[in-house]
Design a protein around this motif. Structure first.
Motif, PDB file in Angstrom:
ATOM      1  N   SER A 160      -7.637   2.502   0.577  1.00 51.51           N
ATOM      2  CA  SER A 160      -8.315   1.564   1.477  1.00 51.51           C
ATOM      3  C   SER A 160      -9.200   2.326   2.449  1.00 51.51           C
ATOM      4  O   SER A 160      -9.258   3.548   2.443  1.00 51.51           O
ATOM      5  CB  SER A 160      -7.281   0.754   2.271  1.00 51.51           C
ATOM      6  OG  SER A 160      -6.781   1.517   3.348  1.00 51.51           O
ATOM      7  N   THR A 214       4.678   2.741  -2.514  1.00 49.60           N
ATOM      8  CA  THR A 214       4.921   1.492  -1.778  1.00 49.60           C
ATOM      9  C   THR A 214       6.392   1.280  -1.455  1.00 49.60           C
ATOM     10  O   THR A 214       6.733   0.774  -0.387  1.00 49.60           O
ATOM     11  CB  THR A 214       4.409   0.288  -2.577  1.00 49.60           C
ATOM     12  OG1 THR A 214       5.023   0.304  -3.872  1.00 49.60           O
ATOM     13  CG2 THR A 214       2.895   0.324  -2.730  1.00 49.60           C
ATOM     14  N   TYR A 274       0.830  -1.203   0.000  1.00 50.44           N
ATOM     15  CA  TYR A 274       0.000   0.000   0.000  1.00 50.44           C
ATOM     16  C   TYR A 274       0.866   1.255   0.000  1.00 50.44           C
ATOM     17  O   TYR A 274       1.797   1.377   0.821  1.00 50.44           O
ATOM     18  CB  TYR A 274      -0.900   0.048   1.238  1.00 50.44           C
ATOM     19  CG  TYR A 274      -2.063  -0.889   1.174  1.00 50.44           C
ATOM     20  CD1 TYR A 274      -1.925  -2.237   1.497  1.00 50.44           C
ATOM     21  CD2 TYR A 274      -3.325  -0.440   0.787  1.00 50.44           C
ATOM     22  CE1 TYR A 274      -2.990  -3.101   1.435  1.00 50.44           C
ATOM     23  CE2 TYR A 274      -4.407  -1.296   0.724  1.00 50.44           C
ATOM     24  CZ  TYR A 274      -4.222  -2.624   1.048  1.00 50.44           C
ATOM     25  OH  TYR A 274      -5.293  -3.483   0.982  1.00 50.44           O
TER      26      TYR A 274
END
Length: 114
Positions: A101, A53, A32
Motif C-alpha cells: 500500500s 496478515t 495487510y
C-alpha cells in the motif's frame, strides 16, 4: 482517514532494548501484511522486518536477525518491533508500512549511543 502512528523510539545505550509500536486506523489492518523499515541519515530506506496478515510468518534483514522480533495484534490493530542487543548502526528513523500500500507512518527515532 488512514493513520499509522509509531511510538516507542528514544535514546538507548549499546546493548540495550526498545520496543516500537505502530497503531493503525482507517483501514482493515488484519488484511495487510506489515513491514518495519528504517532510514539512517544519508542512507536509503531499508526494510527491516516483515510479518504476514496472521503473524504466522516473519522475515528479517540479515543485520537484525536474532536481535529483532516483529509481532502483531490484530485485535488492537497494532504491529510491534522488539529490538534487543542494539548497536550504534541501528540508529535510524523507524517506519511502519502496510505492505503493498501507500500507507506509511511518520516514523519514530531510535538512537543507540553511549
Amino acid at each position: 482517514q488512514v493513520q499509522l502512528v509509531e511510538s516507542g523510539g528514544g535514546l538507548v545505550q549499546p546493548g540495550g532494548s526498545l520496543t516500537l509500536s505502530c497503531a493503525a486506523s482507517g483501514f482493515t489492518f488484519s488484511m495487510y501484511a506489515m513491514n518495519w523499515y528504517r532510514q539512517a541519515p544519508g542512507k536509503e530506506r531499508e526494510e527491516v522486518a516483515f510479518i504476514t496478515t496472521t503473524g504466522d510468518h516473519t522475515i528479517y534483514t540479515g543485520s537484525v536477525k536474532g536481535r529483532f522480533t516483529i509481532a502483531r495484534d490484530n485485535a488492537k490493530n497494532t504491529v510491534y518491533l522488539q529490538m534487543s542487543r542494539l548497536k550504534p548502526e541501528d540508529t535510524a528513523m523507524y517506519y511502519c508500512h502496510a505492505s503493498g500500500s501507500h500507507y506509511w507512518g511518520q516514523g519514530t527515532q531510535v538512537t543507540v549511543s553511549s
